[in-house]
Design a protein around this motif. Structure first.
Motif, PDB file in Angstrom:
ATOM      1  N   PRO A  73      23.977 104.555  89.031  1.00 17.95           N
ATOM      2  CA  PRO A  73      25.213 104.639  89.795  1.00 17.95           C
ATOM      3  C   PRO A  73      25.713 106.058  90.031  1.00 17.95           C
ATOM      4  CG  PRO A  73      25.723 104.176  87.516  1.00 17.95           C
ATOM      5  CD  PRO A  73      24.215 104.206  87.619  1.00 17.95           C
ATOM      6  N   ARG A  74      25.021 107.042  89.504  1.00 16.33           N
ATOM      7  CA  ARG A  74      25.522 108.416  89.594  1.00 16.33           C
ATOM      8  C   ARG A  74      25.632 108.845  91.061  1.00 16.33           C
ATOM      9  NH1 ARG A  74      25.695 109.898  84.427  1.00 16.33           N
ATOM     10  NH2 ARG A  74      24.012 109.296  82.995  1.00 16.33           N
ATOM     11  N   GLY A  75      26.810 109.365  91.420  1.00 18.60           N
ATOM     12  CA  GLY A  75      27.052 109.830  92.777  1.00 18.60           C
ATOM     13  C   GLY A  75      27.482 108.744  93.735  1.00 18.60           C
ATOM     14  N   LEU A  76      27.601 107.504  93.251  1.00 13.96           N
ATOM     15  CA  LEU A  76      28.000 106.385  94.101  1.00 13.96           C
ATOM     16  C   LEU A  76      29.277 105.754  93.565  1.00 13.96           C
ATOM     17  CD1 LEU A  76      24.480 104.733  94.476  1.00 13.96           C
ATOM     18  CD2 LEU A  76      25.669 106.067  96.214  1.00 13.96           C
ATOM     19  N   LEU A  77      29.972 105.033  94.425  1.00 18.64           N
ATOM     20  CA  LEU A  77      31.185 104.341  94.013  1.00 18.64           C
ATOM     21  C   LEU A  77      30.837 103.015  93.357  1.00 18.64           C
ATOM     22  CD1 LEU A  77      33.402 105.000  97.171  1.00 18.64           C
ATOM     23  CD2 LEU A  77      33.438 106.224  94.978  1.00 18.64           C
ATOM     24  N   HIS A  79      32.052 100.029  93.584  1.00 16.72           N
ATOM     25  CA  HIS A  79      31.961  98.836  94.418  1.00 16.72           C
ATOM     26  C   HIS A  79      30.686  98.836  95.263  1.00 16.72           C
ATOM     27  CE1 HIS A  79      33.756 101.553  97.460  1.00 16.72           C
ATOM     28  NE2 HIS A  79      33.174 100.755  98.339  1.00 16.72           N
ATOM     29  N   GLN A  80      30.197 100.028  95.610  1.00 13.79           N
ATOM     30  CA  GLN A  80      28.945 100.113  96.366  1.00 13.79           C
ATOM     31  C   GLN A  80      27.759  99.643  95.520  1.00 13.79           C
ATOM     32  OE1 GLN A  80      29.257 104.341  97.162  1.00 13.79           O
ATOM     33  NE2 GLN A  80      29.718 103.978  99.327  1.00 13.79           N
ATOM     34  N   VAL A  81      27.703 100.128  94.304  1.00 19.87           N
ATOM     35  CA  VAL A  81      26.617  99.767  93.394  1.00 19.87           C
ATOM     36  C   VAL A  81      26.661  98.278  93.088  1.00 19.87           C
ATOM     37  CG1 VAL A  81      25.669 100.118  91.082  1.00 19.87           C
ATOM     38  CG2 VAL A  81      26.564 102.070  92.367  1.00 19.87           C
ATOM     39  N   HIS A  82      27.850  97.803  92.751  1.00 26.17           N
ATOM     40  CA  HIS A  82      28.024  96.405  92.388  1.00 26.17           C
ATOM     41  C   HIS A  82      27.595  95.489  93.536  1.00 26.17           C
ATOM     42  CE1 HIS A  82      30.265  92.630  91.795  1.00 26.17           C
ATOM     43  NE2 HIS A  82      30.117  92.874  90.511  1.00 26.17           N
ATOM     44  N   ALA A  83      28.102  95.756  94.731  1.00 30.18           N
ATOM     45  CA  ALA A  83      27.805  94.893  95.873  1.00 30.18           C
ATOM     46  C   ALA A  83      26.317  94.904  96.202  1.00 30.18           C
ATOM     47  CB  ALA A  83      28.616  95.329  97.086  1.00 30.18           C
ATOM     48  N   ASN A  84      25.704  96.084  96.195  1.00 30.90           N
ATOM     49  CA  ASN A  84      24.282  96.190  96.522  1.00 30.90           C
ATOM     50  C   ASN A  84      23.430  95.404  95.541  1.00 30.90           C
ATOM     51  OD1 ASN A  84      21.517  97.538  96.071  1.00 30.90           O
ATOM     52  ND2 ASN A  84      22.130  98.419  98.022  1.00 30.90           N
ATOM     53  N   ASN A  85      23.627  95.634  94.256  1.00 29.25           N
ATOM     54  CA  ASN A  85      22.775  95.010  93.254  1.00 29.25           C
ATOM     55  C   ASN A  85      22.975  93.502  93.164  1.00 29.25           C
ATOM     56  OD1 ASN A  85      21.778  97.521  92.701  1.00 29.25           O
ATOM     57  ND2 ASN A  85      22.731  97.736  90.697  1.00 29.25           N
ATOM     58  N   VAL A  86      24.234  93.081  93.190  1.00 27.46           N
ATOM     59  CA  VAL A  86      24.522  91.660  93.022  1.00 27.46           C
ATOM     60  C   VAL A  86      24.067  90.846  94.231  1.00 27.46           C
ATOM     61  CG1 VAL A  86      26.387  89.967  92.809  1.00 27.46           C
ATOM     62  CG2 VAL A  86      26.408  92.026  91.389  1.00 27.46           C
ATOM     63  N   VAL A  87      24.428  91.290  95.425  1.00 26.08           N
ATOM     64  CA  VAL A  87      24.049  90.547  96.634  1.00 26.08           C
ATOM     65  C   VAL A  87      22.535  90.595  96.835  1.00 26.08           C
ATOM     66  CG1 VAL A  87      24.273  90.423  99.152  1.00 26.08           C
ATOM     67  CG2 VAL A  87      26.294  90.854  97.728  1.00 26.08           C
ATOM     68  N   GLY A  88      21.936  91.753  96.615  1.00 28.54           N
ATOM     69  CA  GLY A  88      20.491  91.875  96.777  1.00 28.54           C
ATOM     70  C   GLY A  88      19.728  90.960  95.845  1.00 28.54           C
ATOM     71  N   SER A  89      20.165  90.888  94.599  1.00 28.22           N
ATOM     72  CA  SER A  89      19.503  90.030  93.624  1.00 28.22           C
ATOM     73  C   SER A  89      19.624  88.559  94.013  1.00 28.22           C
ATOM     74  CB  SER A  89      20.117  90.251  92.234  1.00 28.22           C
ATOM     75  OG  SER A  89      19.715  89.243  91.325  1.00 28.22           O
ATOM     76  N   TYR A  90      20.816  88.153  94.382  1.00 32.08           N
ATOM     77  CA  TYR A  90      20.996  86.737  94.740  1.00 32.08           C
ATOM     78  C   TYR A  90      20.176  86.390  95.979  1.00 32.08           C
ATOM     79  CZ  TYR A  90      22.889  82.151  95.471  1.00 32.08           C
ATOM     80  OH  TYR A  90      22.999  80.791  95.626  1.00 32.08           O
ATOM     81  N   ASN A  91      20.255  87.238  96.999  1.00 33.67           N
ATOM     82  CA  ASN A  91      19.507  86.962  98.226  1.00 33.67           C
ATOM     83  C   ASN A  91      18.008  86.853  97.956  1.00 33.67           C
ATOM     84  OD1 ASN A  91      21.833  86.935  99.731  1.00 33.67           O
ATOM     85  ND2 ASN A  91      21.467  88.886 100.745  1.00 33.67           N
ATOM     86  N   ALA A  92      17.489  87.785  97.177  1.00 31.89           N
ATOM     87  CA  ALA A  92      16.048  87.777  96.911  1.00 31.89           C
ATOM     88  C   ALA A  92      15.630  86.515  96.167  1.00 31.89           C
ATOM     89  CB  ALA A  92      15.653  89.017  96.120  1.00 31.89           C
ATOM     90  N   MET A  93      16.355  86.177  95.108  1.00 34.52           N
ATOM     91  CA  MET A  93      15.963  85.013  94.315  1.00 34.52           C
ATOM     92  C   MET A  93      16.168  83.708  95.075  1.00 34.52           C
ATOM     93  SD  MET A  93      16.980  85.932  90.369  1.00 34.52           S
ATOM     94  CE  MET A  93      18.744  86.207  90.678  1.00 34.52           C
ATOM     95  N   ARG A  94      17.286  83.608  95.799  1.00 35.92           N
ATOM     96  CA  ARG A  94      17.556  82.364  96.533  1.00 35.92           C
ATOM     97  C   ARG A  94      16.599  82.218  97.713  1.00 35.92           C
ATOM     98  NH1 ARG A  94      17.681  78.181  97.995  1.00 35.92           N
ATOM     99  NH2 ARG A  94      19.353  76.623  98.193  1.00 35.92           N
ATOM    100  N   ALA A  95      16.265  83.327  98.367  1.00 33.79           N
ATOM    101  CA  ALA A  95      15.289  83.287  99.456  1.00 33.79           C
ATOM    102  C   ALA A  95      13.922  82.892  98.924  1.00 33.79           C
ATOM    103  CB  ALA A  95      15.221  84.645 100.154  1.00 33.79           C
TER     104      ALA A  95
END
Length: 273
Positions: A73-77, A79-95
């Motif tokens: 997360p260094r250098g990032l906000l 909410h950016q890190v949280h949204a990217n990781n959480v949504v990406g993980s769910y999308n990948a696994m559910r897809a």
């Protein structure tokens, strides 16, 4: 086995790809910026936010290794890190489920309990294992814990689904790199418990997570058995964490994390290279 690999261009993705090929697996490489791929390896430029693109890329695959995430997360906000990781993980696994995949390995982190980026670290006991409660206080660690909960949810919904969440420590090419940064007195060593894992060991754990059978969702620590220190682990523990009790040990240079579950279920252990 035909394996879909997200984050194929990342540090760990580039260690997994050749190892999977060497073990006679087929690999479908997926990333928003693909590296140069070996001959015969199919590649797809897909963002983790593109759900339909993921379903299409996963078509015909038997398994998924999901490594596409923000690694630090260094250098990032937050909410950016949280949204990217959480949504990406769910999308990948559910897809993957929609594409007919029943075996998934996703990259988690030792930070899922709160570690390197926490305002304060809290440990109930050493060595830390998968039963240790989380005490995170920032977005990156929270995102990793939620990714694990998403896996738990999906395996309840789809009983034939098998998911491994691998809690990697700092992935490095060799121990010397970790030793240089995590000395006894360095802040990085102290807040990360002088831990690391070699890239080939981490890659091998991913493949074992797909080829070993277990039920539902399981979390595994994937950490080197030793620390980055040449001095006894007991000395570092006494100097910086004197109030944390050890459930067993520590042996001479034993890690602050336990790989017992990974050994028992996956048959994984670090190898001397």
């Amino acid at each position: 086995m035909k394996i879909a690999l997200t984050g194929a261009g990342g540090k760990l993705g580039q260690a997994i790809l050749p190892m999977a090929l060497a073990e006679s697996h087929q690999v479908v490489a997926i990333d928003r910026r693909l590296p140069e791929l070996p001959e015969g390896v199919a590649g797809h430029n897909v963002e983790m936010s593109d759900y339909e693109g993921l379903v299409s890329a996963f078509s015909g695959c038997d398994a998924l290794i999901h490594m596409a995430a923000i690694p630090s997360p260094r250098g990032l906000l937050d909410h950016q890190v949280h949204a990217n990781n959480v949504v990406g993980s769910y999308n990948a696994m559910r897809a993957a489920v929609d594409a007919g995949i029943s075996r998934i390995c996703q990259g988690s982190s030792v930070n899922a309990i709160g570690l390197a980026y926490a305002k304060e670290r809290r440990f109930d006991y050493f060595p830390v294992d998968e039963l240790h409660p989380p005490y995170f206080d920032e977005g990156y660690s929270l995102s990793k814990w939620i990714c694990e909960q998403q896996a738990e949810s999906l395996t309840r919904r789809f009983p034939d689904l098998q998911i491994a969440s691998l809690r990697f420590h700092w992935v490095v090419a060799d121990r010397a790199e970790a030793m240089a940064a995590q000395t006894l007195t360095s802040e990085k060593g102290r807040i990360e418990l002088w831990g690391y894992v070699l890239a080939p060991d981490a890659a091998r754990a991913c493949l074992l997570a797909l080829t070993t059978s277990f039920t539902g969702h399981e979390v595994f620590y994937i950490v080197a058995d030793d620390t980055t220190l040449d001095s006894p682990t007991a000395e570092a523990a006494a100097a910086y964490y004197p109030d944390v009790a050890w459930r067993n040990g520590p042996e001479e240079r034993a890690a602050f994390f336990s790989n017992a579950k990974s050994r028992r279920i996956l048959g994984w252990a670090p190898i001397e290279y």
